[in-house]
Design a protein around this motif. Structure first.
Motif, PDB file in Angstrom:
ATOM      1  N   SER A 118       0.824  -1.210   0.000  1.00 54.76           N
ATOM      2  CA  SER A 118       0.000   0.000   0.000  1.00 54.76           C
ATOM      3  C   SER A 118       0.859   1.262   0.000  1.00 54.76           C
ATOM      4  N   HIS A 119       2.122   1.128   0.405  1.00 55.65           N
ATOM      5  CA  HIS A 119       3.058   2.253   0.543  1.00 55.65           C
ATOM      6  C   HIS A 119       2.508   3.308   1.517  1.00 55.65           C
ATOM      7  N   GLU A 120       1.612   2.847   2.382  1.00 57.67           N
ATOM      8  CA  GLU A 120       1.116   3.682   3.482  1.00 57.67           C
ATOM      9  C   GLU A 120       2.083   3.511   4.640  1.00 57.67           C
ATOM     10  N   VAL A 121       2.560   4.616   5.181  1.00 57.94           N
ATOM     11  CA  VAL A 121       3.627   4.528   6.187  1.00 57.94           C
ATOM     12  C   VAL A 121       3.087   4.171   7.570  1.00 57.94           C
ATOM     13  N   HIS A 122       2.003   4.816   7.970  1.00 64.95           N
ATOM     14  CA  HIS A 122       1.553   4.712   9.363  1.00 64.95           C
ATOM     15  C   HIS A 122       0.631   3.512   9.584  1.00 64.95           C
ATOM     16  N   ILE A 123       1.187   2.324   9.482  1.00 65.87           N
ATOM     17  CA  ILE A 123       0.420   1.092   9.714  1.00 65.87           C
ATOM     18  C   ILE A 123       1.151   0.250  10.752  1.00 65.87           C
ATOM     19  N   SER A 124       0.405  -0.235  11.735  1.00 65.68           N
ATOM     20  CA  SER A 124       0.941  -1.195  12.706  1.00 65.68           C
ATOM     21  C   SER A 124       0.094  -2.460  12.629  1.00 65.68           C
ATOM     22  N   ILE A 125       0.746  -3.599  12.755  1.00 66.53           N
ATOM     23  CA  ILE A 125       0.041  -4.884  12.721  1.00 66.53           C
ATOM     24  C   ILE A 125       0.237  -5.580  14.063  1.00 66.53           C
ATOM     25  N   LEU A 126      -0.867  -5.922  14.702  1.00 68.54           N
ATOM     26  CA  LEU A 126      -0.832  -6.637  15.976  1.00 68.54           C
ATOM     27  C   LEU A 126      -0.950  -8.122  15.690  1.00 68.54           C
ATOM     28  N   ARG A 127       0.080  -8.870  16.072  1.00 69.87           N
ATOM     29  CA  ARG A 127       0.101 -10.310  15.813  1.00 69.87           C
ATOM     30  C   ARG A 127       0.096 -11.072  17.126  1.00 69.87           C
ATOM     31  N   GLU A 128      -0.545 -12.229  17.115  1.00 71.96           N
ATOM     32  CA  GLU A 128      -0.653 -13.075  18.301  1.00 71.96           C
ATOM     33  C   GLU A 128       0.072 -14.379  18.040  1.00 71.96           C
ATOM     34  N   PHE A 129       0.838 -14.851  19.038  1.00 69.87           N
ATOM     35  CA  PHE A 129       1.552 -16.115  18.868  1.00 69.87           C
ATOM     36  C   PHE A 129       1.617 -16.863  20.190  1.00 69.87           C
ATOM     37  N   ASP A 130       1.901 -18.162  20.114  1.00 71.88           N
ATOM     38  CA  ASP A 130       1.929 -19.015  21.298  1.00 71.88           C
ATOM     39  C   ASP A 130       3.170 -18.751  22.135  1.00 71.88           C
ATOM     40  N   ASN A 131       3.087 -19.185  23.402  1.00 69.20           N
ATOM     41  CA  ASN A 131       4.237 -19.116  24.295  1.00 69.20           C
ATOM     42  C   ASN A 131       5.399 -19.901  23.696  1.00 69.20           C
ATOM     43  N   PRO A 132       6.537 -19.243  23.431  1.00 73.15           N
ATOM     44  CA  PRO A 132       7.648 -19.960  22.789  1.00 73.15           C
ATOM     45  C   PRO A 132       8.226 -21.082  23.636  1.00 73.15           C
ATOM     46  N   ASN A 133       8.054 -21.027  24.966  1.00 74.45           N
ATOM     47  CA  ASN A 133       8.572 -22.093  25.823  1.00 74.45           C
ATOM     48  C   ASN A 133       7.730 -23.364  25.718  1.00 74.45           C
ATOM     49  N   GLY A 134       6.454 -23.198  25.398  1.00 77.70           N
ATOM     50  CA  GLY A 134       5.604 -24.364  25.178  1.00 77.70           C
ATOM     51  C   GLY A 134       5.148 -25.068  26.442  1.00 77.70           C
ATOM     52  N   ARG A 135       5.601 -24.629  27.604  1.00 79.25           N
ATOM     53  CA  ARG A 135       5.223 -25.318  28.845  1.00 79.25           C
ATOM     54  C   ARG A 135       3.948 -24.715  29.438  1.00 79.25           C
ATOM     55  N   ILE A 136       3.905 -23.392  29.525  1.00 81.49           N
ATOM     56  CA  ILE A 136       2.752 -22.728  30.118  1.00 81.49           C
ATOM     57  C   ILE A 136       1.857 -22.225  28.993  1.00 81.49           C
ATOM     58  N   PRO A 137       0.580 -22.640  28.985  1.00 85.13           N
ATOM     59  CA  PRO A 137      -0.307 -22.152  27.928  1.00 85.13           C
ATOM     60  C   PRO A 137      -0.547 -20.654  28.080  1.00 85.13           C
ATOM     61  N   ALA A 138      -0.039 -19.871  27.172  1.00 84.63           N
ATOM     62  CA  ALA A 138      -0.184 -18.420  27.237  1.00 84.63           C
ATOM     63  C   ALA A 138      -0.105 -17.853  25.836  1.00 84.63           C
ATOM     64  N   ARG A 139      -0.658 -16.655  25.668  1.00 81.77           N
ATOM     65  CA  ARG A 139      -0.625 -15.981  24.386  1.00 81.77           C
ATOM     66  C   ARG A 139       0.241 -14.737  24.505  1.00 81.77           C
ATOM     67  N   PHE A 140       1.009 -14.469  23.475  1.00 82.68           N
ATOM     68  CA  PHE A 140       1.848 -13.293  23.439  1.00 82.68           C
ATOM     69  C   PHE A 140       1.471 -12.454  22.226  1.00 82.68           C
ATOM     70  N   TYR A 141       1.707 -11.152  22.349  1.00 83.70           N
ATOM     71  CA  TYR A 141       1.395 -10.246  21.259  1.00 83.70           C
ATOM     72  C   TYR A 141       2.652  -9.490  20.840  1.00 83.70           C
ATOM     73  N   GLN A 142       2.713  -9.151  19.559  1.00 78.15           N
ATOM     74  CA  GLN A 142       3.816  -8.355  19.068  1.00 78.15           C
ATOM     75  C   GLN A 142       3.284  -7.347  18.050  1.00 78.15           C
ATOM     76  N   PHE A 143       3.922  -6.174  18.030  1.00 75.83           N
ATOM     77  CA  PHE A 143       3.590  -5.142  17.056  1.00 75.83           C
ATOM     78  C   PHE A 143       4.601  -5.195  15.925  1.00 75.83           C
ATOM     79  N   VAL A 144       4.102  -5.138  14.708  1.00 79.37           N
ATOM     80  CA  VAL A 144       4.969  -4.946  13.546  1.00 79.37           C
ATOM     81  C   VAL A 144       4.674  -3.544  13.026  1.00 79.37           C
ATOM     82  N   ASP A 145       5.594  -2.633  13.242  1.00 80.06           N
ATOM     83  CA  ASP A 145       5.426  -1.264  12.759  1.00 80.06           C
ATOM     84  C   ASP A 145       5.982  -1.176  11.345  1.00 80.06           C
TER      85      ASP A 145
END
Length: 343
Positions: A118-145
């Motif tokens: 889109s060549h639009e500059v001001h976009i952020s994407i909120l992504r959800e992913f599983d706990n990388p350790n895999g032991r405790i069921p939890a959700r993590f979020y990350q921003f892609v600016d």
């Protein structure tokens, strides 16, 4: 397809360990048809979403000044494409503020590519992913600016000594990433994202840019329906340079797979030997156990155990693909001669 091949291999190893699993044709990992537009499931989802939005707008004061647009499965098109069409429509309005900020939420990596396109500059994407350790069921979020990603791409894609247009570099980046596959086109077999294929594509692009004679994507005639958007001669040169790495990548992949298989077989042999010693049983070689597995009847094992083994098998397959060695850093793309082919 690669996962199915790994699963067949691991099934034999599991059986050598005395772990019976369910036959592959007796279960489905997931039935995507259930979640397709026009099904009863999606109709219930649409009704629930509409009820939830109306209820919040009528009762929650924090929703008072929010405008909600529901575009569910009854509206044709993929979600991310509909979102980007809405943003492009906003940009075409006379009173559009170029500093408008957009925040998108979703798992699909296509959102990143569409935001870049889109060549639009001001976009952020909120992504959800599983706990990388895999032991405790939890959700993590990350921003892609996207504006930060654009800056990194400008640094990574630029060829030293060349004056280049950032917007055209981004268009070329999006195009070469198509080679790893998406929802509509298959990937090149030697390019796997979890093997850092994107790093390889960028490296080949930088080293080939001057040979190609410039950018591969041409958007100058984008409004002309007969316009040529690809410089085919330049693409051919890029493919040629990329092909020089293919044999080395496939050989390295085979080597890593064999190494992993030997490790699994060795661990299984040690476990079987230890079990035999504990029971005081007569020991057999691992070769005998692997090629002539001890008969284990499904009747002697409960269905729960078999299902548990099957889940373990697919978790192992998933782990293998999530933790593959980085071929790029392990020398898959360094100058090295393999059967007359240089990478």
């Amino acid at each position: 397809m690669h996962q199915e091949a790994e699963a067949i291999l691991l099934t034999e190893i599991f059986r050598a360990q005395g772990k019976e699993v369910m036959p592959r044709d007796t279960y489905e990992l997931e039935n995507p048809v259930v979640k397709m537009p026009g099904t009863e499931f999606m109709e219930k989802i649409s009704a629930a979403l509409e009820y939830f939005i109306r209820e919040r707008l009528n009762t929650d004061p924090e929703w008072k000044d929010i405008k909600v647009i529901l575009s569910d499965a009854n509206v044709p098109g993929e979600g991310e494409h509909k979102i980007m069409s809405f943003i492009r429509a906003q940009r075409s309005m006379e009173n559009y503020d170029p500093n408008t900020r957009h925040c998108l939420h979703g798992h699909d990596a296509d959102l990143i590519m569409l935001a870049l396109a889109s060549h639009e500059v001001h976009i952020s994407i909120l992504r959800e992913f599983d706990n990388p350790n895999g032991r405790i069921p939890a959700r993590f979020y990350q921003f892609v600016d996207i504006w930060i990603l654009r800056e990194y791409l400008e640094l990574e894609m630029k060829t030293p000594g060349c004056k280049q247009d950032t917007e055209r570099l981004i268009d070329d980046f999006i195009f070469i990433c198509f080679l790893t596959g998406n929802d509509f086109i298959p990937q090149i077999p030697s390019l796997e994202i979890n093997e850092f294929a994107v790093d390889l594509l960028i490296e080949v692009y930088k080293t080939t840019f001057n040979k190609m004679g410039g950018y591969m994507v041409n958007t100058d005639k984008i409004k002309d329906k007969y316009g040529a958007y690809l410089e085919v001669s330049r693409l051919e040169k890029f493919f040629h340079e990329l092909s020089l790495c293919e044999e080395k990548i496939l050989l390295k992949r085979y080597e890593l797979q064999e190494k992993l298989l030997r490790k699994i077989q060795s661990e299984a042999a040690v476990k079987e030997w230890a079990k035999g010693e504990d029971r005081g049983e007569k020991k057999t070689s691992f070769a005998q156990q692997f090629f002539y597995p001890v008969e284990t009847s499904l009747e002697r094992k409960s269905d729960d155990v078999v299902r548990k083994n099957t889940r373990e098998l697919w978790r192992t397959v998933s782990d293998i693909f999530c933790n593959k060695d980085d071929l790029f850093k392990n020398g898959a793309c360094k100058q090295d001669k393999v059967s007359g082919v240089y990478c």
